[in-house]
Design a protein around this motif. Structure first.
Motif, mmCIF file in Angstrom:
data_model
loop_
_atom_site.group_PDB
_atom_site.id
_atom_site.type_symbol
_atom_site.label_atom_id
_atom_site.label_comp_id
_atom_site.label_asym_id
_atom_site.label_seq_id
_atom_site.Cartn_x
_atom_site.Cartn_y
_atom_site.Cartn_z
ATOM 1 N N PRO A 10 38.867 8.381 21.663
ATOM 2 C CA PRO A 10 37.635 7.718 22.121
ATOM 3 C C PRO A 10 37.921 6.588 23.093
ATOM 4 O O PRO A 10 37.757 5.407 22.781
ATOM 5 C CB PRO A 10 37.021 7.201 20.812
ATOM 6 C CG PRO A 10 38.205 6.935 19.943
ATOM 7 C CD PRO A 10 39.216 7.991 20.283
ATOM 8 N N ASP A 11 38.379 6.963 24.300
ATOM 9 C CA ASP A 11 38.781 5.940 25.260
ATOM 10 C C ASP A 11 37.597 5.341 26.020
ATOM 11 O O ASP A 11 37.778 4.520 26.911
ATOM 12 C CB ASP A 11 39.815 6.499 26.243
ATOM 13 C CG ASP A 11 39.321 7.756 26.951
ATOM 14 O OD1 ASP A 11 38.156 8.131 26.747
ATOM 15 O OD2 ASP A 11 40.105 8.351 27.709
ATOM 16 N N GLY A 12 36.385 5.761 25.663
ATOM 17 C CA GLY A 12 35.215 5.172 26.324
ATOM 18 C C GLY A 12 34.707 3.922 25.642
ATOM 19 O O GLY A 12 33.862 3.215 26.181
ATOM 20 N N GLY A 13 35.214 3.648 24.427
ATOM 21 C CA GLY A 13 34.755 2.471 23.703
ATOM 22 C C GLY A 13 33.611 2.793 22.764
ATOM 23 O O GLY A 13 33.339 3.944 22.444
ATOM 24 N N SER A 14 32.906 1.769 22.316
ATOM 25 C CA SER A 14 31.801 1.920 21.367
ATOM 26 C C SER A 14 30.467 1.932 22.096
ATOM 27 O O SER A 14 30.270 1.181 23.048
ATOM 28 C CB SER A 14 31.826 0.783 20.340
ATOM 29 O OG SER A 14 33.055 0.758 19.652
ATOM 30 N N ARG A 15 29.551 2.767 21.641
ATOM 31 C CA ARG A 15 28.210 2.876 22.239
ATOM 32 C C ARG A 15 27.160 2.485 21.210
ATOM 33 O O ARG A 15 26.632 3.309 20.483
ATOM 34 C CB ARG A 15 27.981 4.305 22.735
ATOM 35 C CG ARG A 15 28.812 4.703 23.938
ATOM 36 C CD ARG A 15 28.459 3.893 25.169
ATOM 37 N NE ARG A 15 27.077 4.037 25.542
ATOM 38 C CZ ARG A 15 26.614 4.972 26.380
ATOM 39 N NH1 ARG A 15 27.450 5.852 26.903
ATOM 40 N NH2 ARG A 15 25.342 5.039 26.683
ATOM 41 N N TYR A 16 26.880 1.204 21.144
ATOM 42 C CA TYR A 16 25.883 0.715 20.201
ATOM 43 C C TYR A 16 24.455 0.932 20.708
ATOM 44 O O TYR A 16 23.496 0.713 19.978
ATOM 45 C CB TYR A 16 26.106 -0.771 19.932
ATOM 46 C CG TYR A 16 27.407 -1.073 19.235
ATOM 47 C CD1 TYR A 16 27.530 -0.915 17.866
ATOM 48 C CD2 TYR A 16 28.506 -1.521 19.948
ATOM 49 C CE1 TYR A 16 28.715 -1.192 17.215
ATOM 50 C CE2 TYR A 16 29.710 -1.789 19.307
ATOM 51 C CZ TYR A 16 29.805 -1.634 17.936
ATOM 52 O OH TYR A 16 30.985 -1.897 17.299
ATOM 53 N N ASP A 17 24.320 1.334 21.960
ATOM 54 C CA ASP A 17 22.987 1.539 22.531
ATOM 55 C C ASP A 17 22.443 2.936 22.252
ATOM 56 O O ASP A 17 21.326 3.241 22.660
ATOM 57 C CB ASP A 17 23.033 1.295 24.045
ATOM 58 C CG ASP A 17 24.031 2.207 24.751
ATOM 59 O OD1 ASP A 17 25.074 2.497 24.148
ATOM 60 O OD2 ASP A 17 23.765 2.604 25.894
ATOM 61 N N LEU A 18 23.223 3.797 21.592
ATOM 62 C CA LEU A 18 22.792 5.160 21.298
ATOM 63 C C LEU A 18 22.798 5.411 19.796
ATOM 64 O O LEU A 18 23.575 4.814 19.050
ATOM 65 C CB LEU A 18 23.732 6.174 21.976
ATOM 66 C CG LEU A 18 23.794 6.168 23.505
ATOM 67 C CD1 LEU A 18 24.863 7.145 23.976
ATOM 68 C CD2 LEU A 18 22.442 6.520 24.113
ATOM 69 N N LEU A 19 21.924 6.323 19.352
ATOM 70 C CA LEU A 19 21.964 6.749 17.967
ATOM 71 C C LEU A 19 23.262 7.513 17.727
ATOM 72 O O LEU A 19 23.775 8.172 18.637
ATOM 73 C CB LEU A 19 20.761 7.636 17.651
ATOM 74 C CG LEU A 19 19.394 6.933 17.701
ATOM 75 C CD1 LEU A 19 18.279 7.951 17.520
ATOM 76 C CD2 LEU A 19 19.301 5.850 16.650
ATOM 77 N N PRO A 20 23.824 7.444 16.520
ATOM 78 C CA PRO A 20 25.138 8.061 16.268
ATOM 79 C C PRO A 20 25.225 9.526 16.682
ATOM 80 O O PRO A 20 26.243 9.955 17.240
ATOM 81 C CB PRO A 20 25.303 7.890 14.755
ATOM 82 C CG PRO A 20 24.527 6.668 14.432
ATOM 83 C CD PRO A 20 23.337 6.702 15.348
#
Length: 278
Positions: A10-20
């Motif tokens: 997961p080299d894009g990081g965390s996406r807290y702006d999207l539902l899981p």
């Protein structure tokens, strides 16, 4: 056991702006104590000393910024001084002009401001007059052209104007007042560019940009939005909600166009410009 399954890094990081379930491959829906560094998932580092020699006094605020040529600067504000981190010599270089007189209760607040090909760092501490530094001068200078106000509790920028909140003017505190500079200038402040938010009987704690053309005013028990407009008056300011306000100017962060803050009741809130949610 069984067939090996190759996981996508997961080299894009965390996406807290999207539902899981909507997070695409290569991203994480959440993370704890890990960060992405050069495409590798590594444990988050703990606190370490920046330099062997410390700042020399209590630090009440700081900012990381880049000059126009990409040069990185880390600037700290102490009780009496501004210093910039020198990673070549591993020391804090003193850039103080006239010494500050703040206390531990007076938080240092910064913005960056590009003007005339120079990126300035501008800061206030709720006690002394605002200062500016051009990234190369030996010391900071006083910000001029203020038109009555002498300091403020917090500051931000929106619509190419500097915005300050909870000001001191003529030695008198104006806890409901918002002031803003003229367009594209840090040193011209028209005396009539004032907004007094007296609809609610609570003090301004923080002002923070939500996007390029809007800023939030977070008071003790109310949240407001200021939006730039094409009119004789630069901003339209409206009351949006009446939830608990932030504990301090430094307890607010902006992420994905939303302001998150630690409230005065010890809980966390977020303000999206329309409503405040616990």
């Amino acid at each position: 056991r069984g067939t090996p399954y190759e996981m996508v890094v997961p080299d894009g990081g965390s996406r807290y702006d999207l539902l899981p379930h909507k997070v695409p491959p290569g991203f994480m829906p959440d993370s704890t104590n890990v960060i992405i560094r050069h495409g590798v998932l590594v444990p988050r580092y703990g606190l370490t000393d920046l330099f062997a020699t410390g700042f020399g006094e209590q630090v009440v605020g700081g900012i990381y910024m880049k000059q126009g040529d990409g040069t990185e600067k880390t600037i700290g504000m102490g009780l009496t001084k501004w210093k910039v981190a020198n990673f070549g010599t591993s020391v804090w270089d003193d850039i103080t002009g006239t010494a500050l007189t703040g206390t531990a209760d007076d938080q240092g607040r910064f913005i960056t401001w590009p003007e005339g090909g120079v990126v300035y760092t501008i800061g206030v501490n709720n006690v002394d007059g605002p200062k500016e530094w051009n990234g190369s001068a030996a010391t900071y200078s006083a910000l001029t052209g203020l038109s009555q106000w002498t300091t403020a509790k917090d500051m931000t920028s929106a619509c190419n104007r500097i915005v300050v909140g909870n000001t001191i003017e003529g030695g008198v505190r104006y806890p409901y007042r918002v002031r803003f500079s003229d367009f594209n200038t840090r040193s011209t402040w028209t005396g009539t560019s004032i907004i007094d938010l007296v609809d609610t009987n609570d003090d301004i704690v923080a002002v923070r940009a939500i996007n390029r053309s809007a800023f939030a005013v977070l008071k003790d028990h109310s949240q407001w939005i200021g939006v730039g407009q094409s009119s004789t008056f630069a901003f339209r300011v409206e009351l949006q909600d009446t939830q608990v306000g932030p504990a301090s100017p430094s307890s607010v962060i902006q992420q994905f166009g939303i302001l998150y803050y630690l409230g005065q009741d010890g809980s966390f809130y977020h303000f999206d410009g329309t409503r405040t949610t616990h």
